[in-house]
Design a protein around this motif. Sequence first.
Motif, PDB file in Angstrom:
ATOM      1  N   MET A   1       0.916  -1.261   0.147  1.00 29.62           N
ATOM      2  CA  MET A   1      -0.044   0.097   0.201  1.00 29.62           C
ATOM      3  C   MET A   1       1.040   1.108   0.079  1.00 29.62           C
ATOM      4  SD  MET A   1      -3.287  -0.859   0.328  1.00 29.62           S
ATOM      5  CE  MET A   1      -4.154   0.379   1.443  1.00 29.62           C
TER       6      MET A   1
ATOM      7  N   PHE B   1      -7.170   3.088  -3.181  1.00 31.26           N
ATOM      8  CA  PHE B   1      -7.969   2.982  -1.851  1.00 31.26           C
ATOM      9  C   PHE B   1      -8.134   4.604  -1.308  1.00 31.26           C
ATOM     10  CE2 PHE B   1      -9.245  -1.324  -1.170  1.00 31.26           C
ATOM     11  CZ  PHE B   1      -8.170  -2.046  -1.678  1.00 31.26           C
TER      12      PHE B   1
ATOM     13  N   TYR C   1      -2.985  -5.351   9.723  1.00 31.49           N
ATOM     14  CA  TYR C   1      -4.198  -5.664   8.906  1.00 31.49           C
ATOM     15  C   TYR C   1      -4.202  -6.905   8.183  1.00 31.49           C
ATOM     16  CZ  TYR C   1      -4.890  -0.273   8.788  1.00 31.49           C
ATOM     17  OH  TYR C   1      -5.167   0.708   9.496  1.00 31.49           O
TER      18      TYR C   1
ATOM     19  N   GLN D   1      -5.923  -8.654   4.582  1.00 30.39           N
ATOM     20  CA  GLN D   1      -6.614  -8.000   3.337  1.00 30.39           C
ATOM     21  C   GLN D   1      -6.658  -9.481   2.601  1.00 30.39           C
ATOM     22  OE1 GLN D   1      -4.364  -5.584   0.708  1.00 30.39           O
ATOM     23  NE2 GLN D   1      -6.093  -4.507  -0.076  1.00 30.39           N
TER      24      GLN D   1
ATOM     25  N   LYS E   1      -9.034  -8.482  -3.530  1.00 28.25           N
ATOM     26  CA  LYS E   1      -9.873  -7.478  -4.088  1.00 28.25           C
ATOM     27  C   LYS E   1     -10.820  -6.723  -3.060  1.00 28.25           C
ATOM     28  CE  LYS E   1     -10.075  -9.499  -8.573  1.00 28.25           C
ATOM     29  NZ  LYS E   1      -9.079  -8.819  -9.225  1.00 28.25           N
ATOM     30  N   LYS E   2     -10.295  -6.822  -1.835  1.00 28.96           N
ATOM     31  CA  LYS E   2     -11.174  -6.114  -0.620  1.00 28.96           C
ATOM     32  C   LYS E   2     -10.262  -5.169  -0.015  1.00 28.96           C
ATOM     33  CE  LYS E   2     -14.911  -8.884  -0.804  1.00 28.96           C
ATOM     34  NZ  LYS E   2     -16.000  -8.241  -0.826  1.00 28.96           N
ATOM     35  N   PRO E   3     -10.742  -4.065   0.803  1.00 29.91           N
ATOM     36  CA  PRO E   3      -9.928  -3.287   1.321  1.00 29.91           C
ATOM     37  C   PRO E   3      -9.100  -3.776   2.909  1.00 29.91           C
ATOM     38  CG  PRO E   3     -12.409  -2.852   1.960  1.00 29.91           C
ATOM     39  CD  PRO E   3     -12.187  -3.902   0.880  1.00 29.91           C
ATOM     40  N   PRO E   4      -8.121  -3.278   3.477  1.00 28.54           N
ATOM     41  CA  PRO E   4      -7.495  -4.003   4.435  1.00 28.54           C
ATOM     42  C   PRO E   4      -8.454  -3.828   5.676  1.00 28.54           C
ATOM     43  CG  PRO E   4      -6.020  -2.575   3.401  1.00 28.54           C
ATOM     44  CD  PRO E   4      -7.373  -1.974   2.667  1.00 28.54           C
TER      45      PRO E   4
ATOM     46  N   LEU F   1      -8.482  -3.929   9.972  1.00 26.55           N
ATOM     47  CA  LEU F   1      -7.682  -3.714  11.048  1.00 26.55           C
ATOM     48  C   LEU F   1      -7.844  -4.713  11.797  1.00 26.55           C
ATOM     49  CD1 LEU F   1      -5.785  -1.540  12.522  1.00 26.55           C
ATOM     50  CD2 LEU F   1      -7.738  -0.883  13.713  1.00 26.55           C
TER      51      LEU F   1
ATOM     52  N   LEU G   1      -3.434 -11.754   2.685  1.00 25.48           N
ATOM     53  CA  LEU G   1      -2.242 -10.816   2.555  1.00 25.48           C
ATOM     54  C   LEU G   1      -2.255 -10.006   3.932  1.00 25.48           C
ATOM     55  CD1 LEU G   1       0.306  -9.299   1.055  1.00 25.48           C
ATOM     56  CD2 LEU G   1      -1.364  -7.472   0.572  1.00 25.48           C
TER      57      LEU G   1
ATOM     58  N   LEU H   1      -0.600  -7.212   6.308  1.00 26.99           N
ATOM     59  CA  LEU H   1       0.011  -5.898   6.190  1.00 26.99           C
ATOM     60  C   LEU H   1       0.426  -5.335   7.336  1.00 26.99           C
ATOM     61  CD1 LEU H   1      -2.179  -4.328   3.192  1.00 26.99           C
ATOM     62  CD2 LEU H   1       0.256  -5.132   2.884  1.00 26.99           C
TER      63      LEU H   1
ATOM     64  N   PHE I   1       2.848   1.685   5.120  1.00 28.23           N
ATOM     65  CA  PHE I   1       2.697   0.301   4.842  1.00 28.23           C
ATOM     66  C   PHE I   1       3.910  -0.451   4.521  1.00 28.23           C
ATOM     67  CE2 PHE I   1      -2.019  -0.589   5.608  1.00 28.23           C
ATOM     68  CZ  PHE I   1      -2.447   0.715   5.827  1.00 28.23           C
TER      69      PHE I   1
END
Lengths: 115, 113
Positions: free
Chosen positions: A45, A91, B35, B37, B40-43, B45, B88, B90, B104
Amino acid sequence: AQKITQTQPGMFVQEKEAVTLDCTYDTSDPSYGLFWYKQPSSGEMIFLIYQGSYDQQNATEGRYSLNFQKARKSANLVISASQLGDSAMYFCAMRELNTGNQFYFGTGTSLTVIP
Amino acid sequence: DTEVTQTPKHLVMGMTNKKSLKCEQHMGHRAMYWYKQKAKKPPELMFVYSYEKLSINESVPSRFSPECPNSSLLNLHLHALQPEDSALYLCASSQVPPRETQYFGPGTRLLVL
């Protein structure tokens, strides 16, 4: 309610053209920060740009600019002169300054730059 | 220098294994994050450490155990994971919030067999 909304699951842009990625947010906190991150297929990111809620001017970082419209609660990312390396997931995120450590991420927009 | 490093880059483990993910930063940041993940999705928390103390645990199962040995290091200990934990992972760091940008690392791609 969603804190961050990105309504474009996928976008295509011709190389060297400009593209706008949409982001709207929802908060009652008067103090907040808005962020854009780029995530290539490699997974990292990468921080691109930041806009504070009290900033008078729109943020810019090289080819990236943030079109901040506070009354509309939108924080769109504009990428000028698109390059093939800009193909990635983007994002939008928000942090509310008075409510702690959490980032709220949008669902992301997949950008493909066409040669 | 805005670098966060993570090791390993890839990890394959069985459901009975114990492994650890490592994260390191030398930016003087006093907040560090884990995080998860999915593709194809947001991280999402998982944990937040602030001044080496756990400040947020987002109802993460106990098979994930974070550790912050010092202000530069963050570990995530894994034990008895499930295939759905494949993702994944992060790590991020920032100055102590609320204003600061999170930086990150490159992530660890975990596959649980």
